[in-house]
Design an enzyme around this catalytic site. Structure first.
Site, PDB file in Angstrom:
ATOM      1  N   CYS B 172      73.902  53.923 -14.506  1.00 13.84           N
ATOM      2  CA  CYS B 172      72.961  54.024 -15.540  1.00 13.84           C
ATOM      3  C   CYS B 172      71.775  53.868 -15.988  1.00 13.84           C
ATOM      4  O   CYS B 172      70.926  54.413 -16.752  1.00 13.84           O
ATOM      5  CB  CYS B 172      73.551  53.585 -17.736  1.00 13.84           C
ATOM      6  SG  CYS B 172      75.639  53.714 -17.296  1.00 13.84           S
ATOM      7  N   HIS B 304      68.240  52.002 -24.167  1.00 13.57           N
ATOM      8  CA  HIS B 304      69.318  52.836 -23.596  1.00 13.57           C
ATOM      9  C   HIS B 304      70.056  53.096 -24.570  1.00 13.57           C
ATOM     10  O   HIS B 304      70.830  54.097 -24.488  1.00 13.57           O
ATOM     11  CB  HIS B 304      69.717  51.311 -22.872  1.00 13.57           C
ATOM     12  CG  HIS B 304      70.921  52.054 -21.769  1.00 13.57           C
ATOM     13  ND1 HIS B 304      70.332  52.891 -20.745  1.00 13.57           N
ATOM     14  CD2 HIS B 304      71.982  51.354 -21.848  1.00 13.57           C
ATOM     15  CE1 HIS B 304      71.872  52.774 -20.188  1.00 13.57           C
ATOM     16  NE2 HIS B 304      72.301  52.889 -20.574  1.00 13.57           N
ATOM     17  N   GLU B 315      70.884  45.256 -26.756  1.00  7.94           N
ATOM     18  CA  GLU B 315      69.030  45.833 -26.429  1.00  7.94           C
ATOM     19  C   GLU B 315      68.808  45.278 -27.924  1.00  7.94           C
ATOM     20  O   GLU B 315      67.239  44.786 -27.725  1.00  7.94           O
ATOM     21  CB  GLU B 315      69.418  47.431 -26.395  1.00  7.94           C
ATOM     22  CG  GLU B 315      68.013  47.625 -26.899  1.00  7.94           C
ATOM     23  CD  GLU B 315      68.174  48.887 -26.122  1.00  7.94           C
ATOM     24  OE1 GLU B 315      69.014  50.222 -25.893  1.00  7.94           O
ATOM     25  OE2 GLU B 315      67.551  49.548 -25.637  1.00  7.94           O
ATOM     26  N   LYS B 336      70.566  59.947 -27.001  1.00  4.17           N
ATOM     27  CA  LYS B 336      71.645  60.060 -26.145  1.00  4.17           C
ATOM     28  C   LYS B 336      72.605  60.198 -27.591  1.00  4.17           C
ATOM     29  O   LYS B 336      73.757  61.175 -26.506  1.00  4.17           O
ATOM     30  CB  LYS B 336      72.366  58.642 -25.388  1.00  4.17           C
ATOM     31  CG  LYS B 336      71.774  57.846 -24.140  1.00  4.17           C
ATOM     32  CD  LYS B 336      72.916  57.356 -23.923  1.00  4.17           C
ATOM     33  CE  LYS B 336      71.936  56.170 -22.500  1.00  4.17           C
ATOM     34  NZ  LYS B 336      71.251  56.024 -22.260  1.00  4.17           N
ATOM     35  N   HIS B 341      75.245  60.332 -23.089  1.00  3.45           N
ATOM     36  CA  HIS B 341      74.768  59.724 -21.269  1.00  3.45           C
ATOM     37  C   HIS B 341      74.844  59.819 -20.554  1.00  3.45           C
ATOM     38  O   HIS B 341      76.136  61.011 -20.058  1.00  3.45           O
ATOM     39  CB  HIS B 341      75.232  58.269 -22.227  1.00  3.45           C
ATOM     40  CG  HIS B 341      75.397  57.447 -21.453  1.00  3.45           C
ATOM     41  ND1 HIS B 341      74.686  57.141 -20.202  1.00  3.45           N
ATOM     42  CD2 HIS B 341      75.552  56.044 -21.128  1.00  3.45           C
ATOM     43  CE1 HIS B 341      74.507  56.134 -19.383  1.00  3.45           C
ATOM     44  NE2 HIS B 341      74.534  55.356 -20.460  1.00  3.45           N
ATOM     45  N   PHE B 400      76.203  48.838 -16.011  1.00  2.00           N
ATOM     46  CA  PHE B 400      76.940  48.707 -15.395  1.00  2.00           C
ATOM     47  C   PHE B 400      76.864  48.261 -14.222  1.00  2.00           C
ATOM     48  O   PHE B 400      75.694  48.095 -13.878  1.00  2.00           O
ATOM     49  CB  PHE B 400      78.000  49.306 -15.795  1.00  2.00           C
ATOM     50  CG  PHE B 400      78.926  49.903 -16.796  1.00  2.00           C
ATOM     51  CD1 PHE B 400      79.023  49.068 -18.259  1.00  2.00           C
ATOM     52  CD2 PHE B 400      79.442  50.038 -16.473  1.00  2.00           C
ATOM     53  CE1 PHE B 400      79.395  49.759 -19.059  1.00  2.00           C
ATOM     54  CE2 PHE B 400      81.404  50.839 -17.365  1.00  2.00           C
ATOM     55  CZ  PHE B 400      80.943  50.484 -18.361  1.00  2.00           C
TER      56      PHE B 400
END
Lengths: 88, 412
Positions: B172, B304, B315, B336, B341, B400
């Protein structure tokens, strides 16, 4: 001899916790057993494959999922319920 | 390199002179931004083969999408969808930049793109053909279609970019890592022009089926920071930018969209899927240091913000720790919620929101925000775009694998 649902669930959990099935106590939480989020989704997958059921579990909201994971006993009951419903 | 040249090189500034995108919000950067301004929900019911066997059936799918409107039959044979998206976005960005590459400039101009899945559509189709349909032969272009560098290579061929070119795969965070590399190449003097961004197309049966297994996808919508969020929703598309050395851009009278002033990357070195506050915090703080700006200068952060329980909480905590009291004054939103995403392409499409904040003074909202979550108690620009003057904007990406990359942009 066919194993009971409880025995099979315990075997799955034991495998994730890297311990013997007889050491898995019903009142143990996943945290007690050292099973993290990845271990949990793997266990859920193993349960689905073993019993041919679909487990309503969302890793984002484990407490709101219709699948109680608060301890080993609750997971067994939840699976027993799913297996019974699947037979309907 | 002489010492003086080395010093000059360290002073090189990097600006953005072109932007292009394709996403569920639109077929161009402008259409995508229009969607963000309107707070439009681009997530719809997925349409592709075998969706009836999926338990997750929503996504940010680009509809309608007809490759035949953009590419010849021979090109379509050679381009996976992730390559098509990258080419569409790159064409738009190059056209906007007005750049004409002389042979000298072309020799150093390059392209660095991010992707996580590469030609996943091609793999999915061809595995189906050999495993399910029992065919013993696949099309001869399967390998050149599926390779992760296919998009970067085709962009380089189309625009005659002969300099440093490669693909970055950090899940990501791929796009942010890619753009960081492009920025560093210009800053370090290796090139005056770089095309950069990322592209992704995982919306196919195998792509979604794999994600279902992790149980982090939402069945009903993407609600970042909202207490009732229940997971992420996948999207597809691409974003590509023209990064250019400032003096070069100025000398040719280019229209400068924003300046890239800093970048940092960190690794959590802790867990393959769970986010880590410390790693995120180090990336944000590192980017501010690299940009030589104080946290109090930051007006907007493109989060994110995946809409998973774990990411959003971590976050927000990281932002709070880096910015202290200023965390309550800055705006942070997750687009997003609107385009989904885009995994390896997500940072690129999201950088558009940062440029819009700096250039137009419009802050893209976090839509689907229903209920406050005490763990995410920042100004997430709920549901409606807002007008505000912003000088410095950040874009976060936490992947990830614990690989993080944060970009810092300034208005110019």
């Amino acid at each position: 001899m066919t194993k009971s649902v409880a025995e099979q669930v315990i075997a799955i959990i034991a495998e994730q916790a890297l311990i013997e099935p007889e050491d898995v106590k019903r009142d143990a939480t996943l945290e007690d057993l050292g099973i993290d989020s990845l271990g949990l989704v793997e266990a859920v997958f193993a349960i689905e494959e073993t019993f041919d059921v679909s487990v309503p579990f969302n890793a984002n909201a484990p407490m709101e999922s219709d699948f109680d994971i608060s301890d080993v006993g609750s997971i067994i009951s939840a699976v027993e319920k799913l297996v019974a419903t699947a037979g309907d | 390199m002489s010492r003086q040249r080395a010093i000059d090189a360290s002073m090189r500034r990097v600006v953005i002179t072109g932007q292009g995108a394709i996403s569920a919000l639109g077929l161009t950067a402008d259409e995508t931004l229009e969607g963000m301004r309107e707070g439009r929900n681009g997530l719809t019911t997925l349409e592709f083969q075998d969706t009836e066997r999926l338990s997750i059936r929503i996504g940010g799918q680009i509809k309608p999408y007809d490759p035949a409107l953009r590419f010849s039959r021979q090109e379509i044979t050679l381009y996976d969808k992730f390559t098509q998206f990258a080419l569409i976005a790159a064409d738009e960005a190059m056209a906007q930049s007005g750049l004409v590459l002389t042979e000298e400039l072309a020799a150093e101009a390059g392209v660095v793109l991010g992707t996580a899945g590469g030609g996943l559509q091609t793999q999915d189709e061809n595995y189906r053909s050999v495993y399910e349909d029992g065919k013993n032969r696949v099309h001869p272009f399967v390998v050149p279609r599926l390779m992760n560098n296919a998009a970067a290579s085709h962009v380089s061929m189309r625009h005659n970019l002969q300099g440093p070119s490669f693909t970055v795969a950090t899940a990501c965070a791929s796009s942010n890592h890619a753009m960081g590399q492009a920025y560093s190449l210009i800053r370090g003097g290796a090139s005056k022009v770089m095309l950069t961004g990322g592209s992704e197309s995982m919306l196919c049966f195998g792509g979604i089926k794999a994600w279902e297994g992790l149980r982090v996808l939402s069945k009903d919508g993407c609600r970042p920071f909202s207490a009732n969020r229940n997971g992420m929703v996948q999207g597809e598309g691409a974003g590509v930018f023209v990064f250019e050395e400032y003096e070069h851009a100025r000398a040719r009278g280019a229209n400068i969209l924003a300046e890239v002033i800093g970048y940092a990357m960190t690794s959590d070195a802790s867990d393959i899927v769970m986010p880590n506050k410390r790693g995120a915090k180090r990336a944000i703080a590192g980017a501010l240091r690299n940009a030589c700006v104080d946290g109090s200068a930051v007006g907007y952060i493109n989060a994110h913000g995946t809409g998973t329980a774990a990411n959003d909480k971590t976050e927000c905590a990281a932002v709070r720790e880096v910015f202290g009291a200023h965390a309550d004054r800055l705006m942070i939103s997750s687009t997003k919620s609107m385009h989904g995403h885009l995994i390896g392409g997500t940072g690129a499409v999201e950088l558009l929101a940062c440029i819009m904040a700096l250039r137009d003074g419009v802050i893209a909202p976090t839509i689907n925000y229903d209920e406050p979550d005490p763990d995410c108690d920042l100004d997430v620009v709920p549901n409606e775009a807002r007008e505000a003057e912003v000088d410095v904007a950040l874009s976060n990406a936490f992947a990830f694998g614990g690989l993080n990359a944060v970009m810092v942009l300034r208005s110019i």
